[in-house]
Write an enzyme that holds these catalytic residues in place. Structure first.
Site, PDB file in Angstrom:
ATOM      1  N   CYS A   2       0.872  -1.178   0.000  1.00 59.14           N
ATOM      2  CA  CYS A   2       0.000   0.000   0.000  1.00 59.14           C
ATOM      3  C   CYS A   2       0.907   1.225   0.000  1.00 59.14           C
ATOM      4  CB  CYS A   2      -0.865   0.051   1.248  1.00 59.14           C
ATOM      5  SG  CYS A   2      -1.913  -1.403   1.457  1.00 59.14           S
ATOM      6  N   GLY A  29      -1.338   0.856  -4.920  1.00 59.87           N
ATOM      7  CA  GLY A  29      -2.614   0.256  -4.549  1.00 59.87           C
ATOM      8  C   GLY A  29      -3.759   0.971  -5.226  1.00 59.87           C
ATOM      9  N   ASN A 101       1.282   0.454   5.734  1.00 64.52           N
ATOM     10  CA  ASN A 101       1.650  -0.379   4.595  1.00 64.52           C
ATOM     11  C   ASN A 101       2.314  -1.611   5.191  1.00 64.52           C
ATOM     12  OD1 ASN A 101       2.653  -1.467   2.178  1.00 64.52           O
ATOM     13  ND2 ASN A 101       4.461  -0.162   2.214  1.00 64.52           N
ATOM     14  N   GLY A 102       1.779  -2.799   4.903  1.00 60.39           N
ATOM     15  CA  GLY A 102       2.416  -4.002   5.429  1.00 60.39           C
ATOM     16  C   GLY A 102       1.418  -5.064   5.807  1.00 60.39           C
ATOM     17  N   TYR A 257       9.704  -4.328  -8.844  1.00 64.68           N
ATOM     18  CA  TYR A 257       8.338  -4.158  -9.338  1.00 64.68           C
ATOM     19  C   TYR A 257       7.549  -3.020  -8.701  1.00 64.68           C
ATOM     20  CZ  TYR A 257       3.377  -5.323  -9.954  1.00 64.68           C
ATOM     21  OH  TYR A 257       2.043  -5.263 -10.203  1.00 64.68           O
TER      22      TYR A 257
END
Ligand code: SF4
Length: 495
Positions: A2, A29, A101-102, A257
């Site tokens: 995210c 995201g 985020n995670g 990526y």
């Protein structure tokens, strides 16, 4: 994966800065977006969809205040309910808003501690709620009615001790300020910076990548360290504290990526890493004794590596696949049905670049193989004589438990197949992968001595809580989620 952004002390309305930042982080995201701001109280707007679809002018006008946080969500377990969109807010005993985020790897343990020992009722399946309630509980026990920054650091120490997994977090604590912290292994990225306001005060911001700070005029951009917390109080310099000392193991896949190529993560340029990944692939290709007429990247994340691979092997680089930029990345769309149809809607081939040629396609990774097979079919349908496939990442053989939806081992095409079998499965004439050593070397040569997490490639998870049995539990949980989603789609179709 995210993305989030937090700001405090801005001389612009915070919601405008956050909106700009979330658009900039949209690649992290596309499932949901949210913003919460604070003046006397919290003002929240969140919903499913792209940033541009969630927020209207009337929402922005309501999001008042010079401090706020925002998030774009990628669903960790395939969940895509509006209740799971971030930020989350708790009003009692303190007002705290949080985004992250995670992924928390001991979610069941935290859930039962919160519900059975602290009588807390959770509202969602989003794991930021676990971090938020853990902080609220710890702070209420340590901080009294008006917690100061020392109490917040102590409470965060408990959070980092109790909550396992990978998480970078930003939070607003009403009547105190903004907080940013990173898990003890620093797996997910987190940076901070400042901008001088016209009246001589300073605005501070934190984010998942440096670009939203850079484009909005922030400077002094630096990492929040693994296991570190920073408290931003208006009118003061940030107060930083190393809460836990541990090895720093950032996610290596960010460089292949996830991150924008113009980002710098943990002081390493993503662009330079990708250039080296392409050179590595070129050197490996030379040993195969194969010939290609043209190198074509799968846009966008493979373009940089494909260009250096083409240079290294002395073959022309051509942009033969055209991407519709207004369709979400298929990798981060929830559900297999959407993924399957998304590839063809997203990509189209320029026939003249394929017809009668031996084509070397370069993509960032091959996860399940579904997308790769469709791209190979697209190349053949455009007239390619032979299709070779190069992956900038090594074979993905293990699931990520740190916030990237890589599903279960059984669904990973490289889990039990050789390169030759993978080539056959995706319909390619040959398959070539980056090695794990090559990937590590590419980051090192771009300036980092950190030992990166590469668990999805080598199975070595940096957090000690991830064992064979926790992996099996996590996979079982995911299979349950997938089943639930499939059943809800069936129910929708019949509804
Ligand atoms: Fe990144 Fe892979 Fe580690 Fe997950 S397992 S954090 S995707 S390197």
């Amino acid at each position: 994966m995210c993305g989030f952004f937090g700001v405090i002390g801005s001389d612009n309305p915070a919601c405008q800065e956050i909106y700009e930042a979330l658009v900039c982080l949209q690649h992290r995201g596309q499932d949901a977006a949210g913003i919460v701001t604070h003046d006397e109280r919290f003002h929240l707007k969140k919903g499913n969809g792209l940033v541009r679809d969630v927020f209207r002018m009337k929402n922005m006008e309501r999001l008042i205040g010079s401090a706020g946080i925002g998030q774009v969500r990628y669903p960790t377990f395939g969940a895509s309910n509006t209740e799971d969109a971030q930020p989350f807010v708790v009003n009692y005993p303190y007002g705290i808003a949080m985004a992250h985020n995670g992924n928390v790897t001991n979610g069941d343990e935290i859930t039962s501690w919160l519900s059975q020992q602290k009588r807390t009722i959770l509202h969602s399946s989003c794991d930021v709620e676990l971090i938020l309630f853990t902080l609220a509980v710890e702070l209420s026990e340590i901080g009294g009615l008006e917690p100061d920054h020392e109490a917040v650091f102590k409470a965060l120490e408990q959070v980092l001790e109790r909550v396992k997994g990978a998480y970078s977090v930003t939070a607003l604590i009403a009547r105190l300020g903004m907080v940013a912290f990173r898990d003890p292994h620093g797996i997910r990225p987190l940076v901070m910076g400042y901008r001088d306001n016209a009246d001589g005060s300073r605005s501070w911001a934190c984010a998942s990548e440096n670009i939203p700070l850079e484009i909005q005029g922030y400077s002094g951009i630096e990492n929040v360290n693994a296991g570190e917390a920073v408290i931003f109080i208006p009118g003061q310099d940030p107060i930083r504290r190393q809460l836990v000392k541990s090895a720093h193991n950032p996610c290596i896949f960010e460089h292949v990526y996830f991150a924008r190529p113009d980002s710098v993560l943990d002081e390493v340029s993503v662009y330079e890493s990708r250039r080296q990944l392409g050179r590595n692939l070129g050197e490996s290709w030379k040993k195969l004794n194969l010939n290609a007429d043209v190198v074509i990247p799968v846009p966008d994340s493979a373009c940089t590596a494909a260009s250096t691979m083409a240079d290294t092997i002395g073959v022309e680089y051509r942009e033969g696949l055209v991407k519709n930029r207004y369709i979400g990345r298929t990798f981060i769309m929830p559900g297999q049905t959407a993924r399957t149809s998304g590839v063809r809607r997203k990509l189209n081939a320029i026939r003249s670049e394929f017809e009668g040629k031996d084509v070397l396609l370069v993509d960032d990774s091959v996860v399940r193989g579904t997308t790769s097979r469709q791209i190979v079919e697209l190349a053949r349908a455009a007239g390619a004589r032979k299709v070779f496939f190069a992956s900038c990442s090594p074979p993905v053989q293990f699931p990520c438990v740190y916030g990237v939806d890589m599903s279960t081992r059984a669904e990973l095409i490289a889990c039990e197949k050789t390169e030759k079998q993978i080539a056959e499965a995706i319909g390619a004439d040959a398959m070539i992968y980056q090695t794990v050593e090559g990937l590590r070397e590419a980051i090192k040569s771009s300036g980092s001595d950190l030992h990166y997490c590469a668990a999805c490639f080598d199975g070595k998870y940096p957090t000690p809580d991830v064992t064979a049995s926790t992996l099996s539990c996590i996979e079982a949980h995911r299979l349950g989620e997938q089943k639930r989603i499939a059943e809800s789609h069936t129910a929708d179709a019949h509804g």
